[in-house]
Write a protein that holds these residues in place. Structure first.
Motif, PDB file in Angstrom:
ATOM      1  N   TYR A 108       0.833  -1.199   0.000  1.00 11.54           N
ATOM      2  CA  TYR A 108       0.000   0.000   0.000  1.00 11.54           C
ATOM      3  C   TYR A 108       0.870   1.252   0.000  1.00 11.54           C
ATOM      4  O   TYR A 108       0.673   2.179  -0.793  1.00 11.54           O
ATOM      5  N   ALA A 109       1.865   1.271   0.900  1.00 11.79           N
ATOM      6  CA  ALA A 109       2.762   2.423   0.987  1.00 11.79           C
ATOM      7  C   ALA A 109       3.590   2.576  -0.287  1.00 11.79           C
ATOM      8  O   ALA A 109       3.782   3.691  -0.791  1.00 11.79           O
ATOM      9  N   ALA A 110       4.073   1.459  -0.831  1.00 16.24           N
ATOM     10  CA  ALA A 110       4.875   1.512  -2.061  1.00 16.24           C
ATOM     11  C   ALA A 110       4.043   2.018  -3.237  1.00 16.24           C
ATOM     12  O   ALA A 110       4.533   2.791  -4.070  1.00 16.24           O
ATOM     13  N   PHE A 111       2.788   1.602  -3.296  1.00 11.97           N
ATOM     14  CA  PHE A 111       1.905   2.033  -4.388  1.00 11.97           C
ATOM     15  C   PHE A 111       1.722   3.545  -4.381  1.00 11.97           C
ATOM     16  O   PHE A 111       1.959   4.222  -5.394  1.00 11.97           O
ATOM     17  N   TRP A 112       1.320   4.096  -3.245  1.00  9.95           N
ATOM     18  CA  TRP A 112       1.032   5.525  -3.192  1.00  9.95           C
ATOM     19  C   TRP A 112       2.299   6.368  -3.258  1.00  9.95           C
ATOM     20  O   TRP A 112       2.284   7.482  -3.794  1.00  9.95           O
ATOM     21  N   ALA A 113       3.417   5.853  -2.758  1.00 11.85           N
ATOM     22  CA  ALA A 113       4.661   6.615  -2.816  1.00 11.85           C
ATOM     23  C   ALA A 113       5.250   6.641  -4.218  1.00 11.85           C
ATOM     24  O   ALA A 113       5.944   7.592  -4.596  1.00 11.85           O
ATOM     25  N   THR A 114       4.963   5.593  -5.017  1.00 12.42           N
ATOM     26  CA  THR A 114       5.549   5.487  -6.359  1.00 12.42           C
ATOM     27  C   THR A 114       4.710   6.202  -7.403  1.00 12.42           C
ATOM     28  O   THR A 114       5.225   6.569  -8.473  1.00 12.42           O
ATOM     29  N   ILE A 115       3.433   6.419  -7.136  1.00 15.04           N
ATOM     30  CA  ILE A 115       2.555   7.085  -8.105  1.00 15.04           C
ATOM     31  C   ILE A 115       3.129   8.422  -8.596  1.00 15.04           C
ATOM     32  O   ILE A 115       3.126   8.693  -9.803  1.00 15.04           O
ATOM     33  N   PRO A 116       3.651   9.294  -7.682  1.00 15.04           N
ATOM     34  CA  PRO A 116       4.207  10.561  -8.185  1.00 15.04           C
ATOM     35  C   PRO A 116       5.389  10.395  -9.134  1.00 15.04           C
ATOM     36  O   PRO A 116       5.650  11.276  -9.956  1.00 15.04           O
ATOM     37  N   LEU A 117       6.107   9.280  -9.029  1.00 15.94           N
ATOM     38  CA  LEU A 117       7.240   9.047  -9.934  1.00 15.94           C
ATOM     39  C   LEU A 117       6.780   8.568 -11.301  1.00 15.94           C
ATOM     40  O   LEU A 117       7.551   8.592 -12.262  1.00 15.94           O
ATOM     41  N   SER A 118       5.535   8.111 -11.381  1.00 19.99           N
ATOM     42  CA  SER A 118       5.011   7.603 -12.650  1.00 19.99           C
ATOM     43  C   SER A 118       4.323   8.676 -13.477  1.00 19.99           C
ATOM     44  O   SER A 118       3.867   8.400 -14.593  1.00 19.99           O
ATOM     45  N   GLY A 119       4.230   9.899 -12.949  1.00 18.50           N
ATOM     46  CA  GLY A 119       3.639  10.975 -13.729  1.00 18.50           C
ATOM     47  C   GLY A 119       2.408  11.605 -13.124  1.00 18.50           C
ATOM     48  O   GLY A 119       2.017  12.716 -13.509  1.00 18.50           O
ATOM     49  N   TRP A 120       1.746  10.911 -12.199  1.00 16.81           N
ATOM     50  CA  TRP A 120       0.572  11.498 -11.549  1.00 16.81           C
ATOM     51  C   TRP A 120       1.028  12.082 -10.223  1.00 16.81           C
ATOM     52  O   TRP A 120       1.149  11.392  -9.230  1.00 16.81           O
ATOM     53  N   GLY A 121       1.282  13.383 -10.201  1.00 13.39           N
ATOM     54  CA  GLY A 121       1.884  14.030  -9.049  1.00 13.39           C
ATOM     55  C   GLY A 121       3.391  14.103  -9.203  1.00 13.39           C
ATOM     56  O   GLY A 121       3.975  13.501 -10.118  1.00 13.39           O
ATOM     57  N   LYS A 122       4.053  14.868  -8.315  1.00 12.18           N
ATOM     58  CA  LYS A 122       5.496  15.043  -8.415  1.00 12.18           C
ATOM     59  C   LYS A 122       6.089  15.261  -7.031  1.00 12.18           C
ATOM     60  O   LYS A 122       5.392  15.655  -6.092  1.00 12.18           O
ATOM     61  N   TYR A 123       7.393  14.998  -6.921  1.00 15.09           N
ATOM     62  CA  TYR A 123       8.161  15.350  -5.735  1.00 15.09           C
ATOM     63  C   TYR A 123       9.000  16.578  -6.061  1.00 15.09           C
ATOM     64  O   TYR A 123       9.699  16.610  -7.086  1.00 15.09           O
ATOM     65  N   VAL A 124       8.938  17.591  -5.187  1.00 13.97           N
ATOM     66  CA  VAL A 124       9.669  18.838  -5.416  1.00 13.97           C
ATOM     67  C   VAL A 124      10.270  19.315  -4.097  1.00 13.97           C
ATOM     68  O   VAL A 124       9.860  18.863  -3.022  1.00 13.97           O
ATOM     69  N   PRO A 125      11.245  20.243  -4.147  1.00 15.29           N
ATOM     70  CA  PRO A 125      11.787  20.799  -2.906  1.00 15.29           C
ATOM     71  C   PRO A 125      10.715  21.530  -2.105  1.00 15.29           C
ATOM     72  O   PRO A 125       9.805  22.143  -2.674  1.00 15.29           O
ATOM     73  N   GLU A 126      10.841  21.455  -0.798  1.00 12.43           N
ATOM     74  CA  GLU A 126       9.919  22.188   0.070  1.00 12.43           C
ATOM     75  C   GLU A 126      10.275  23.670   0.073  1.00 12.43           C
ATOM     76  O   GLU A 126      11.360  24.057  -0.369  1.00 12.43           O
ATOM     77  N   PRO A 127       9.372  24.538   0.564  1.00  8.56           N
ATOM     78  CA  PRO A 127       9.619  25.987   0.490  1.00  8.56           C
ATOM     79  C   PRO A 127      10.928  26.439   1.122  1.00  8.56           C
ATOM     80  O   PRO A 127      11.556  27.379   0.633  1.00  8.56           O
ATOM     81  N   PHE A 128      11.375  25.767   2.215  1.00  5.03           N
ATOM     82  CA  PHE A 128      12.608  26.224   2.861  1.00  5.03           C
ATOM     83  C   PHE A 128      13.860  25.695   2.171  1.00  5.03           C
ATOM     84  O   PHE A 128      14.967  26.058   2.526  1.00  5.03           O
ATOM     85  N   GLY A 129      13.732  24.789   1.187  1.00  6.46           N
ATOM     86  CA  GLY A 129      14.820  24.479   0.270  1.00  6.46           C
ATOM     87  C   GLY A 129      15.812  23.408   0.647  1.00  6.46           C
ATOM     88  O   GLY A 129      16.764  23.176  -0.097  1.00  6.46           O
TER      89      GLY A 129
END
Length: 266
Positions: free
Chosen positions: A159-180
């Motif tokens: 379950y955790a692997a599924f939802w954590a990997t979705i952003p890497l597949s194109g639906w959603g993204k990982y980006v730097p947080e505001p404090f950098g």
């Protein structure tokens, strides 16, 4: 990885406002980053040592662990992964006053934080359900065996692997947080498109709201059951006391009657 190598990696679209400039430079004062790094070192050491010790002790008696204990060990594994897999990147970046691991490192840091955090919450959910069954529904709670625990824990990892990997597949993204100095999900996608809103709402519901609701439900029921049991015990004790008082009165009355009879015979 050098700054030029970082720039060679494709940067995600739909960038939040704070990433229009250099996304990897810290927005906090250097002193604040140093304090944060020292704090994270202390917390990370405590978490790594504490959870590592639990894992070590459980390995030595792995065949004797009960279902509830297996779930607790799984929680320690996720928390250990959170401390060992993500905090070193954040600590180094705080001392450097910028994120130094590029977009690839950003994706890993975001993924690992989400994966271990989600897995930890799902494990806590199963722990609360296990306690709920054993306290509120004894006929089902004692049927939970080790194989059921392993099935639940396997589900938590998938379950955790599924939802954590979705952003890497194109639906959603990982980006730097505001404090950098760390990376997370691009929560600003909710303001970019309907598709982004669906993604963020799905993440919030399935990885936060639903597990939290199950946990709250379980412990509310447990508290209610404990209070009801306390009232039943108190009522039972009162009945015993009343019964004892009645027996004492009857005994005294019987003794008094015997004395009266003996006086009359005299």
């Amino acid at each position: 990885m050098t700054h030029s190598e970082n720039d060679s990696v494709t940067q995600p679209g739909n960038m939040p406002p704070h990433l229009h400039e250099d996304p990897f430079i810290s927005k906090l004062p250097w002193e604040a980053d140093v304090v944060a790094a020292i704090y994270l070192i202390i917390i990370g050491f405590i978490s790594t040592f504490g959870n590592g010790y639990v894992i070590y002790k459980s390995i030595k008696q792995k065949n004797k662990l009960k279902p509830g204990e297996l779930m607790t060990v799984n929680l320690a594994i996720f928390d250990f992964g959170m401390a060992a897999g993500g905090k070193p990147f954040l600590i180094v970046s705080c001392f450097a006053h910028r994120w130094v691991f590029g977009w690839i490192g950003c994706h890993w840091h975001g993924w690992s934080g989400f994966f271990f955090g989600c897995g930890s919450l799902i494990t806590i959910t199963f722990i609360s359900l296990d306690r709920y069954l054993k306290i509120c529904h004894l006929q089902y709670g004692f049927r939970v065996q080790r194989r059921h625990a392993f099935m639940c824990l396997s589900f938590a990892w998938l379950y955790a692997a599924f939802w954590a990997t979705i952003p890497l597949s194109g639906w959603g993204k990982y980006v730097p947080e505001p404090f950098g100095t760390s990376c997370t999900l691009n929560w600003w996608l909710a303001q970019a498109s309907v598709n982004g809103q669906v993604f963020i709402l799905s993440i919030l519901f399935f990885c936060l709201v639903l597990p939290t609701a199950i946990i709250v439900f379980s412990y509310v029921k447990i508290i209610g059951k404990v209070k009801l049991s306390g009232k039943e015990v108190a009522h039972f004790d009162t009945r015993i006391q009343e019964h004892n008082l009645l027996e004492i009165k009857l005994t005294k009355g019987h003794i008094r009657d015997q004395r009266c009879q003996s006086l009359r015979s005299d």
